[in-house]
Design a protein around this motif. Structure first.
Motif, mmCIF file in Angstrom:
data_model
loop_
_atom_site.group_PDB
_atom_site.id
_atom_site.type_symbol
_atom_site.label_atom_id
_atom_site.label_comp_id
_atom_site.label_asym_id
_atom_site.label_seq_id
_atom_site.Cartn_x
_atom_site.Cartn_y
_atom_site.Cartn_z
ATOM 1 N N HIS A 508 0.848 -1.210 0.000
ATOM 2 C CA HIS A 508 0.000 0.000 0.000
ATOM 3 C C HIS A 508 0.878 1.253 0.000
ATOM 4 N N HIS A 512 1.710 4.378 -2.939
ATOM 5 C CA HIS A 512 1.744 5.850 -2.841
ATOM 6 C C HIS A 512 3.086 6.373 -3.340
ATOM 7 N N ASP A 586 -7.216 8.021 2.679
ATOM 8 C CA ASP A 586 -6.725 8.418 1.345
ATOM 9 C C ASP A 586 -7.882 8.943 0.502
HETATM 10 ZN ZN LIG Z 1 -2.682 5.164 2.082
#
Ligand SMILES: [Zn+2]
Ligand SMILES: Nc1ncnc2c1ncn2[C@@H]1O[C@H](COP(=O)(O)OP(=O)(O)OP(=O)(O)O)[C@@H](O)[C@H]1O
Length: 682
Positions: A508, A512, A586
């Motif tokens: 994850h 990003h 997010d």
């Molecule tokens: Zn995140």
């Protein structure tokens, strides 16, 4: 107190109460028949002795003492007042006429005298004849005494006689009975007298105390404040000489320092300024968020000019009691004027000079503001007193305070920009031991919105961390650590994250990072970590090259894409069925940006260059059009992120594995991994 009631009471009340009980015994009602003879005797006695005088005079009979033998009465008086007959040669009265009204009254009267009725005594000294005394006494005897003496005489006498009959008291014992009654009566009278005297003394004492209190308050209306003015307002009494604080100590607020420079010049030489006709403000308002150095600046003004500095906090003047706040202001200004040139600093000015209407919580705020205004109007510009006020909310200030002639100069003290933050960090780093590799600018870039006080705290926390870890000096690692701690809360090292979750987090966060790395207008990466901290399991931090005053459309889109990177990574690596809840913040972030683009920044073609503030009040059509646009922006962003992660699947995998191995990677390390090189073993 206790001893008094326990010793006097039994002596007096016991015999008397016995008698009273006897008087009012219910049995007395049934005895009227057998009462005839003594009652008649008694009536005869009354007419016989009362006839000569029309005056309501008391006699022995009144007290039930008519048949008391002379010897017994003398004994009684002697036992109650030892030495009484020695001083007063009035025993003859007793011998000649023991039932004489006048003679008894005289005795009675002297009794009273002896008990300390001073006014009575001094007056009676002037009176010679017995009759004169008598007449006088009628007028001057205190009403309660009169009342006591004259009350229900007939019925008392009757009751006593009746009682004796009712009880069938033999003749032989009647004398003793009466003596007991007289004894009780006289003692009760003596006790009443005593009680009244002590009551009077207590009242007098209280009155004197009250008068003293009132006098004290009049002399000094703030008697209770005195204590506080010397403790709470130390500054007013004891100014601080600020030699050690100068403008050198205040970093990153250059404009404010420049504006205050002329005030320093004025304080150094007030006359020079006014001779030229120049007019300087009396009051300067420093406006800015907490911890940006307002107090420090005010101190520096005093330090630069080398004049005394009087510090007061607005909340000190906020008092529940009338006049207290106003009096403190008066004291403060009196002290300051006596020591001019000087600086008076009032921190939290809004808490004394706020716009609030009188409320129960601040009943005298108006008075305090008025006093402050009066004091500010009360001195001339060349007296050399400068008042500096500080506030976080200038809008909340009373309008009268910011009129010309009061706080008419405003100096803004903003949060420092990246240059200011770098300076502040350097300043505080120089006070500790730090490694040469430390780059204050990098920390400054990552601390947008930090105030001077927060940056000082950051350096301090880093020094503490280095000390705890047994290091000799502070490195970037400690500085980054304390920055994250301040921004996101403490690390949660104790949390055991299982491998599966660790792996998901690693992919994850790498998602990003990859988007940020390969998107042109995204901010540069600073760090990626899978160390849980505060409410997060991991995070990627980005670093703006500079403070962003403005953001472009492509910068906003890039931020959205980076936000999407986390969820896209989960989906691509683990499949749609295994996506997690970890992306919610997010999405929050991306949605906020998209919404602002559509409703505030006029960045949607369909809705045009128009702002939509209260979306709830818009027509359903407009609302759905806005929603539609936001959804499209988010969907496009998601697709772009997916495209990048698919393209850079290899780099994504490498970065996630490096994170699983090392937990935290800085910008350089991330670059090494993404360039396909091997990381040095740490
Ligand atoms: Zn995140
Ligand atoms: N610009 C700055 N330069 C150097 N140090 C600063 C600066 N700003 C704040 N500090 C540090 O933070 C401390 C607190 O700042 P200060 O009390 O002056 O802030 P303030 O603006 O008066 O805050 P408040 O509004 O909360 O009273 C200062 O004593 C100083 O150590």
């Amino acid at each position: 107190m206790f001893s008094l009631s326990s010793t006097v009471q039994p002596q007096v009340t016991v015999p008397l109460s016995h008698l009273i009980n006897a008087f009012h015994s219910p049995k007395t009602t049934s005895v009227s028949v057998s009462a005839s003879i003594p009652q008649k005797q008694h009536r005869d006695a009354v007419t016989e002795h009362e006839a000569p005088s029309s005056e309501p005079i008391l006699n022995l009979r009144d007290l039930g003492l008519s048949e008391l033998k002379i010897g017994q009465l003398d004994q009684l008086v002697d036992s109650l007042l030892p030495g009484f007959f020695k001083g007063k040669k009035i025993s003859s009265h007793w011998h000649t006429s023991h039932v004489s009204a006048q003679s008894f009254f005289e005795n009675k009267y002297v009794f009273i005298q002896c008990r300390g009725f001073k006014t009575l005594k001094s007056r009676t000294r002037r009176l010679q004849s017995t009759s004169e005394r008598l007449a006088e006494t009628q007028h001057i005897a205190p009403s309660f005494v009169k009342g006591f003496l004259l009350r229900d005489r007939g019925s008392d006498v009757e009751s006593l006689d009746k009682l004796m009959k009712t009880k069938n008291i033999p003749e032989a014992h009647q004398d003793a009975f009466k003596t007991g009654f007289a004894e009780g009566f006289l003692k009760a009278q003596a006790l009443t007298q005593k009680t009244n005297d002590s009551l009077r003394r207590t009242r007098l004492f209280l009155l004197v105390l009250l008068l003293l209190g009132i006098y004290g308050l009049l002399k000094n209306p703030f008697l209770s404040v005195r204590f506080r003015t010397t403790t709470g307002l130390d500054s007013a009494v004891d100014p601080v000489q600020m030699k050690n604080v100068t403008f050198e100590h205040v970093k990153g607020v250059e404009e404010a320092k420049q504006e205050l420079q002329e005030v320093v010049e004025f304080l150094k030489n007030p006359q020079k300024f006014t001779v030229l006709g120049g007019k300087l403000p009396k009051g300067i308002l420093l406006v800015g968020p907490p911890g940006t150095g307002k107090t420090l600046l005010a101190r520096a003004v005093a330090g630069e000019a080398d004049v005394p500095f009087y510090y007061a906090s607005g909340s000190e003047f906020d008092e529940m009691f009338v006049g207290v706040g106003a009096s403190r202001i008066r004291n403060l200004f009196r002290e300051a004027k006596a020591n001019a040139p000087c600086v008076i600093f009032i921190d939290e000015l809004d808490s004394v000079g706020g716009k609030r209407i009188e409320s129960p919580m601040h009943p005298y705020s108006r008075q305090t503001i008025n006093q402050l205004l009066a004091e500010m109007d009360g001195f001339k510009p060349n007296e050399g007193v400068i008042i500096i006020g500080a506030t976080n909310f200038p809008e909340a200030l009373d309008n009268a305070l910011i009129r010309p002639g009061r706080f008419d100069m405003q100096v803004t003290v903003p949060r420092p920009d990246v240059k200011g933050r770098t300076e502040i960090l350097k300043w505080y780093l120089n006070k500790i031991k730090f490694d040469q590799s430390v780059d204050p600018e990098i920390i400054a870039r990552g601390t947008v919105g930090f105030s001077g006080a927060e940056l000082e705290n950051l350096v301090n926390q880093a020094a503490l961390k280095a000390a705890v870890d047994g290091k000799e000096m502070v490195t970037m690692k400690e500085l980054e650590f304390s920055k994250d701690k301040i921004l996101m809360g403490p690390e949660r090292r104790s949390v055991e994250i299982d491998n599966k979750n660790k792996t998901i987090t690693a992919y994850h966060e790498s998602g990003h990072a990859i988007i940020a790395y390969y998107t042109k207008d995204a901010m540069p990466i600073n760090k990626a970590t899978i160390m849980p901290r505060g409410p997060t399991l991991g995070h990627v931090s980005l670093l703006p090259e500079n403070d962003r005053w403005n953001e472009t459309r492509s910068q906003l889109l890039a931020q959205m894409d980076v936000s999407m990177g986390g969820r896209v990574a989960e989906e691509l690596i683990f499949g749609t069925d295994h996506i997690t809840t970890g992306a919610s913040s997010d999405f929050d972030n991306a949605t906020k940006i998209a919404k602002r683009m559509v409703t505030k920044f006029g960045m949607s073609e369909k809705l045009g260059v128009m702002t939509y503030n209260d979306t709830g009040k818009l027509s359903p059509e407009t609302q759905s059009a806005i929603e539609q646009e936001i959804r499209i922006l988010l969907r496009d962003s998601y697709e772009r992120a997916k495209h990048i992660l698919k393209t850079h699947a290899k780099e994504h995998k490498n970065l996630a594995e490096a994170l699983l191995t090392y937990e935290t990677l800085d910008a350089k390390e991330i670059q090494i991994v993404l360039e396909g090189k091997k990381l040095e073993v740490r």
